[in-house]
Scaffold this motif. Structure first.
Motif, PDB file in Angstrom:
ATOM      1  N   ALA A 526       9.097  -4.737   9.664  1.00  0.00           N
ATOM      2  CA  ALA A 526       7.790  -5.393   9.643  1.00  0.00           C
ATOM      3  C   ALA A 526       6.768  -4.318   9.300  1.00  0.00           C
ATOM      4  CB  ALA A 526       7.481  -6.023  10.998  1.00  0.00           C
ATOM      5  N   GLN A 527       6.033  -4.523   8.213  1.00  0.00           N
ATOM      6  CA  GLN A 527       5.152  -3.475   7.714  1.00  0.00           C
ATOM      7  C   GLN A 527       3.817  -4.032   7.206  1.00  0.00           C
ATOM      8  OE1 GLN A 527       7.980  -2.134   4.654  1.00  0.00           O
ATOM      9  NE2 GLN A 527       8.176  -0.189   5.748  1.00  0.00           N
ATOM     10  N   LEU A 528       2.862  -3.156   7.149  1.00  0.00           N
ATOM     11  CA  LEU A 528       1.643  -3.383   6.365  1.00  0.00           C
ATOM     12  C   LEU A 528       1.774  -2.513   5.122  1.00  0.00           C
ATOM     13  CD1 LEU A 528      -1.116  -3.211   9.138  1.00  0.00           C
ATOM     14  CD2 LEU A 528      -0.144  -5.265   8.081  1.00  0.00           C
ATOM     15  N   ILE A 529       1.631  -3.129   3.947  1.00  0.00           N
ATOM     16  CA  ILE A 529       1.793  -2.397   2.694  1.00  0.00           C
ATOM     17  C   ILE A 529       0.597  -2.659   1.795  1.00  0.00           C
ATOM     18  CG2 ILE A 529       3.261  -2.042   0.673  1.00  0.00           C
ATOM     19  CD1 ILE A 529       5.594  -3.112   2.339  1.00  0.00           C
ATOM     20  N   SER A 530      -0.005  -1.611   1.330  1.00  0.00           N
ATOM     21  CA  SER A 530      -1.198  -1.716   0.498  1.00  0.00           C
ATOM     22  C   SER A 530      -0.895  -2.390  -0.841  1.00  0.00           C
ATOM     23  CB  SER A 530      -1.750  -0.312   0.237  1.00  0.00           C
ATOM     24  OG  SER A 530      -2.709  -0.341  -0.800  1.00  0.00           O
ATOM     25  N   PRO A 531      -1.838  -3.186  -1.356  1.00  0.00           N
ATOM     26  CA  PRO A 531      -1.654  -3.778  -2.686  1.00  0.00           C
ATOM     27  C   PRO A 531      -1.663  -2.727  -3.785  1.00  0.00           C
ATOM     28  CG  PRO A 531      -3.871  -4.191  -1.901  1.00  0.00           C
ATOM     29  CD  PRO A 531      -3.122  -3.579  -0.754  1.00  0.00           C
ATOM     30  N   ARG A 532      -2.077  -1.507  -3.446  1.00  0.00           N
ATOM     31  CA  ARG A 532      -2.059  -0.419  -4.417  1.00  0.00           C
ATOM     32  C   ARG A 532      -0.642   0.009  -4.755  1.00  0.00           C
ATOM     33  NH1 ARG A 532      -3.235   4.109  -2.727  1.00  0.00           N
ATOM     34  NH2 ARG A 532      -4.056   4.934  -4.690  1.00  0.00           N
ATOM     35  N   VAL A 533       0.301  -0.206  -3.810  1.00  0.00           N
ATOM     36  CA  VAL A 533       1.659   0.316  -3.954  1.00  0.00           C
ATOM     37  C   VAL A 533       2.458  -0.572  -4.898  1.00  0.00           C
ATOM     38  CG1 VAL A 533       3.776   0.964  -2.760  1.00  0.00           C
ATOM     39  CG2 VAL A 533       1.561   1.276  -1.631  1.00  0.00           C
ATOM     40  N   LYS A 534       2.947   0.042  -5.938  1.00  0.00           N
ATOM     41  CA  LYS A 534       3.724  -0.679  -6.940  1.00  0.00           C
ATOM     42  C   LYS A 534       4.988   0.132  -7.262  1.00  0.00           C
ATOM     43  CE  LYS A 534       3.356  -2.228 -11.775  1.00  0.00           C
ATOM     44  NZ  LYS A 534       2.478  -2.225 -12.982  1.00  0.00           N
ATOM     45  N   GLY A 535       6.084  -0.591  -7.473  1.00  0.00           N
ATOM     46  CA  GLY A 535       7.298   0.062  -7.955  1.00  0.00           C
ATOM     47  C   GLY A 535       8.044   0.912  -6.953  1.00  0.00           C
ATOM     48  N   VAL A 536       7.741   0.759  -5.650  1.00  0.00           N
ATOM     49  CA  VAL A 536       8.526   1.435  -4.617  1.00  0.00           C
ATOM     50  C   VAL A 536       9.534   0.414  -4.110  1.00  0.00           C
ATOM     51  CG1 VAL A 536       8.529   2.581  -2.363  1.00  0.00           C
ATOM     52  CG2 VAL A 536       6.639   2.961  -3.962  1.00  0.00           C
TER      53      VAL A 536
END
Length: 554
Positions: A526-536
């Motif tokens: 369960a995580q919070l992930i920024s919309p900036r993060v792509k391709g991880v």
């Protein structure tokens, strides 16, 4: 709430005619709210948190999740997992397999270089693999990954043959030939794993005992180099490696990492836009479930209690182990303590990992629940065990990592065990992960909360853990029938996949009839992930995160 799933598919072309296994579409991280100057600046940067310091950056000595993540980011082996969890060319551009499945010939690219400009050659693989299986190195994973797979590995790891007799040789600088003990259809998948990474022999030997203890004593050949790191560091950076053969694909200039063990501190950093991804503990899940950034990703890590039969007369008793394994409510643990999408584990091989080759049904479904919470049965086993021991009291120590989530979990388990098993006292010992791994290797514990994530897509990656001579069986467990069943899956039955899976089913039942371990849960993130993060991407086996294709969403 947004649930992202990877579905497991048959690995076409990887396991060829004999081995039916399944592949996962990785969860691509794309949600969140964090901001960063890199959006508008010329430098692309993403900022992440790690739950612990990196235990090891030596491919031969690495044994844990964090180590393999950063090895995968800074180094490259023959093949690399892509976004669909399929092996794609790394240092190898192609390979051929002999008709009998025993000889694999890898053609290497001639444009790959180390960070210092030296070419990456077949000899780098020969040196690294020999080093990993050499008893003098002290590698756990070298023997675990190579014994029974690469020719002569078992004899070498036992000190019965010299390392130069390992079935791997360089025909020339760019041709690597590997001879196997038995046909191993998943060997291509295996070569993506950290233990099989190459090493620059001259550099390693120049560093001596200092090798892989700091940024200055490491040499990258992968997408990134690691900077500002020492073995005790609580922060470090991954910086784009301009000498990587596929540097044009690497979009990020830098990835920063900081060790943060307190979940609330991590969330505060996320809210301050200082980091781009955080894991959530159960108390924080309820707070963020409705947040657009909230993501739950199913995982294949299975958590369990290891029983060291050599450090306690009580734990050498099957009835005592059977009682402890059944005496804590796992459903309450995953729903109330973890609260992050994790599910109860009543076996070893996880749910939705691999299908049965004959029916396509999930292995976990076919094998069933082998070790459930059952208080009545637990008390019966406990009474039998105490009678056999001639005592009415038992005191045991429970070893675990020192992060906040684990602290709550082990306190819950200890309380359940003491409440439900009269006469049992459980003392908790929490230490940093690196120290726990050392205590595990030295068998200096009684009970231990541990976990396992798969190294390749086959039940063998779990089942081989508990064979008598396994490099990961640090608990004194031994069952000749279990050994026979598991070892046959990579020897006499290597090309009969239906029979292999029947052996796995039977062996798993024996494991829990012996109460060798106590399964706890199968993890989710369960995580919070920024919309900036792509391709991880998140891998269902091997290194958890793949950063090669990371980018910043504009």
């Amino acid at each position: 709430m947004k649930i992202k799933k990877w579905s497991l598919l048959f690995l076409a072309g990887m396991l060829v005619a004999f081995l039916a296994a399944c592949s996962g579409d990785k969860a691509e991280e794309t949600k969140g709210t964090a901001d960063n100057k890199s959006n508008s600046g010329s430098e692309k940067v993403l900022n992440f948190i790690n739950p612990e310091a990196i235990p090891s950056m030596d491919p031969a000595l690495a044994t844990d999740e964090s180590s393999f993540v950063y090895l995968a980011a800074t180094m490259e082996g023959l093949y690399r997992l892509d976004k669909d969890t399929k092996p794609v060319p790394g240092i190898a551009i192609d390979h051929e397999v002999s008709p009998d499945g025993l000889t694999w010939t890898f053609k290497l690219r001639d444009d790959a270089v180390w960070e210092n400009g030296d070419p990456v050659t077949a000899n780098d693989f020969v040196y690294a693999w020999r080093r990993a299986v050499d008893p003098a190195t002290g590698s756990e994973y070298g023997p675990y990954m190579m014994n029974g797979v690469i020719k002569n590995a078992t004899a070498i790891s036992k000190g019965e043959m010299a390392p130069d007799q390992l079935g791997v040789r360089a025909e020339d600088d760019y041709t690597l030939i590997v001879e196997l003990e038995n046909p191993t259809p998943y060997f291509e998948s295996l070569t993506t794993f950290g233990t099989f990474l190459p090493l620059n022999q001259k550099f390693v030997e120049e560093q001596g005992d200092k090798f892989a203890t700091s940024s200055d004593t490491l040499l990258a050949n992968g997408p990134y180099t690691i900077k500002d790191w020492k073995s005790t560091s609580n922060s470090w950076n991954l910086v784009k490696n301009d000498k990587y053969w596929d540097a044009k694909t690497v979009k990020m200039d830098k990835l920063t990492f900081k060790v943060v063990k307190d979940p609330q501190t991590a969330v505060n950093l996320y809210e301050e836009n200082s980091v781009d991804r955080v894991d959530l503990t159960s108390d924080l899940v309820d707070q963020y479930t409705s947040n657009d950034d909230y993501t739950v990703t199913p995982d294949t890590f299975v958590y369990f209690i290891k029983f060291n039969q050599t450090k306690s007369e009580a734990l050498a008793n099957t009835n005592i182990r059977a009682a402890i394994s059944r005496a804590f409510d796992k459903k309450a643990l995953v729903e109330e303590i973890l609260n992050n999408g994790s599910i109860v584990a009543n076996g070893l091989v996880p749910k939705d990992f691999t299908p049965m080759p004959d029916s396509g049904k999930d292995f976990r479904e076919v094998s069933g629940d082998l070790m459930k919470y059952d208080l009545d049965a637990a008390k019966q086993f406990w009474a039998k065990g105490l009678e056999e021991l001639g005592t009415d009291k038992v005191e045991l120590e429970l070893l675990a990592d020192d992060d906040a989530t684990t602290k709550i979990m082990v306190e819950y388990i200890a309380n359940q065990l003491e409440t439900n098993l009269e006469g049992l006292t459980v003392k908790i010992k929490q230490v940093p992960k690196e120290q726990r791994l050392d205590l595990d290797t030295n068998m200096d514990y009684q009970m231990q909360v541990s976990r396992w994530g798969p190294d390749f897509l086959d039940p063998y990656t779990y089942m081989n853990l508990w064979t008598t001579d396994s490099g990961n069986n640090w608990m004194g467990y031994s069952n000749p029938k279990y050994d026979e069943l598991v070892k046959a899956t990579v020897t006499t039955l290597a090309t009969d996949n239906d029979a292999r899976y029947q052996n796995f089913l039977e062996a798993e039942k024996i494991l829990f009839e012996d109460a060798a371990i106590a399964p706890i849960y199968q993890a989710s993130r369960a995580q919070l992930i920024s919309p900036r993060v792509k391709g991880v991407f998140i891998n269902p086996f091997g290194a958890t995160y793949e950063y090669k294709w990371a980018d910043v969403a504009e």
